[in-house]
Scaffold this active site. Structure first.
Site: not given
Ligand code: BEZ
Length: 235
Positions: A52, A135
């Site tokens: 991330c 995601r």
């Protein structure tokens, strides 16, 4: 999340589900606040995690490139606001990665500790994780319609050049009434709508104009990069 719970997923071609949320840039009303702009709403699994972090540094570094084609960015995870703020500060003050440093994330990052938005957008996938969003990427057009949805698992960082290509390709399709073939990039040939009748198709196949037909159902034409970029950069 309960096992076997039915989750309704937003779909391409439908209005983006509405929500109000607290973000690192204040409250937002989605998609109402983004009327007139393209917007990418994307989720990440958790703050203070490596994939991330690499994604946020990359996306933030490309924010101007997206803004230049009238596309705004909005992130989300099921972490709280103070975690978001601390993580983004750490990124700016401490992380140097692949030549990127002092990276300031200026786009809003939604806090979603109740998972209300994540559930509404089908970002929670219990087979992957019960506690973290996958995601997910939702590309929403200036009228608030979902135009593209892409999902990646927790371990796989996204390709942000591809997300930019998606936005430019969607805008090109709208502007020039064409479709874009595999691996299309501005300057490559585009696909023109299939001819409505056999006669027109035959005419097209034989024509020496700017349309090239590989068969009656597969015709393309050249669309110069300058024309594409002029159209998308003024949007
Ligand atoms: C990461 O961003 O590195 C990550 C987050 C959640 C699970 C696995 C990896």
């Amino acid at each position: 999340m309960e096992e076997n719970q039915v989750i309704s997923l937003p779909r391409i071609g439908e209005k983006a589900p509405e929500f109000k949320a607290v973000t690192t840039q204040g409250e937002i009303n989605f998609p109402g606040d983004y009327k007139g702009s393209w917007v990418i709403l994307f989720s990440h699994p958790a703050d203070f995690t490596p994939v991330c972090t690499s994604e946020f540094m990359t996306f933030a570094s490309m924010e101007k490139q997206f803004n230049d084609v009238n596309c705004k960015l909005v992130g989300l995870s099921v972490d709280g606001l103070y975690s978001h703020i601390a993580w983004l500060r750490t990124i700016k003050e401490k992380i140097e990665y692949k030549g990127m440093k002092d990276v300031e994330v200026k786009f809003p990052l939604i806090e979603d500790i109740t998972m209300e938005v994540a559930k509404k957008y089908g970002m929670m996938m219990p087979g992957e994780s019960n506690t973290k969003a996958v995601r997910a990427v939702f590309v929403v057009d200036p009228k608030g319609i979902i135009r593209t949805i892409i999902y990646y698992p927790l371990s796989l960082g996204r390709n942000f050049d591809e997300l930019y290509r998606v936005v430019v390709a969607l805008q090109t399709a709208d502007e020039f009434s064409v479709a874009t073939p595999a691996d299309w990039r501005p300057g490559d040939e585009v696909i023109v709508p299939t001819a409505g009748s056999c006669g027109v198709a035959k005419e097209r196949m034989e024509s020496k104009g700017d349309i090239k037909c590989y068969d009656w159902f597969f015709c393309t034409k050249q669309l110069e990069k300058e024309k594409v970029m002029k159209a998308v950069l003024k949007k």
